[in-house]
Scaffold this active site. Structure first.
Site, short mmCIF file in Angstrom:
data_model
loop_
_atom_site.label_atom_id
_atom_site.label_comp_id
_atom_site.label_asym_id
_atom_site.label_seq_id
_atom_site.Cartn_x
_atom_site.Cartn_y
_atom_site.Cartn_z
N CYS A 115 32.26 48.62 42.37
CA CYS A 115 30.99 47.65 41.74
C CYS A 115 31.44 46.26 41.46
CB CYS A 115 30.22 48.50 41.05
SG CYS A 115 28.44 47.94 40.81
N HIS A 135 30.68 44.83 44.58
CA HIS A 135 29.22 44.70 44.39
C HIS A 135 28.84 43.44 45.03
CE1 HIS A 135 25.01 44.46 43.17
NE2 HIS A 135 25.16 45.54 43.18
#
Length: 195
Positions: A115, A135
């Protein structure tokens, strides 16, 4: 304190998962759980404390110890960084995290981040130029120091990166495969009903 410790002692594989306030709890807990199912002895270390860590969605997670206590444990086979914007910022700002990442990378160990977690790699200048993902919200930052891909999980040698909560199982299984082999992944995946 559980059946995974017996399996882990047979394999001798150990992972350090660093948990900071504001971490994405799904990424942290799923990663720790899947690695333990794979027989990896996982230490969840709180960045600045050993007490409960308040994560990004107001779930509290109890680490095994504070990061400051980890040095006594020696070198791990993998260092794992969950995402979450707040947690990733704390990991990026921590000189101690930078030191741990650098020493483990130079020792030939696995480094894994998911992420927004890969931004800590960028902040601490860990393995620049390698293939990564993250991400989408931090893609622009990551493109400045790495070869950026949009795959769900990217494995470039000993570096594993992934995109977010929805890819946490794949991310954790990639760590298990690198440390314990595909046979272990094939053994632990069916009971989790991933497909």
């Amino acid at each position: 304190t559980g059946p995974w410790h017996t399996m882990a002692s047979k394999l001798g594989r150990r992972a350090l998962l660093i948990l900071a306030r504001g971490a994405e709890e799904m990424e942290a807990v799923i990663s720790a759980d899947v690695m333990r199912r794979g027989g990896i002895d996982v230490t969840v270390a709180g960045l600045n404390e050993s007490g409960p860590i308040l994560c990004s969605r107001n779930v509290q997670v109890q680490p095994d110890m504070a990061l400051g206590e980890v040095e006594k444990s020696g070198v791990y086979d993998a260092v794992v960084l969950p995402g979450g914007n707040g947690g990733a910022k704390e990991l990026s700002d921590s000189a101690e995290v930078g030191k741990i990442l650098d020493s483990h990378w130079k020792a030939g160990k696995v480094v894994a981040a998911i992420c927004a977690g890969p931004t800590a790699l960028l902040a601490h200048n860990i393995c620049p130029g390698m293939k990564v993902t993250s991400h989408p919200s931090v893609k622009g930052r990551m493109e400045t120091g790495y070869t950026y891909l949009e795959d769900r999980v990217v494995v470039d040698g000993r570096l594993i990166t992934s995109r977010g909560p929805g890819t946490a199982f794949e991310f954790a299984l990639a760590i298990v495969e690198l440390l314990c082999g595909k046979e272990t992944v094939d053994k632990i995946s069916p009971p989790m009903m991933l497909k």
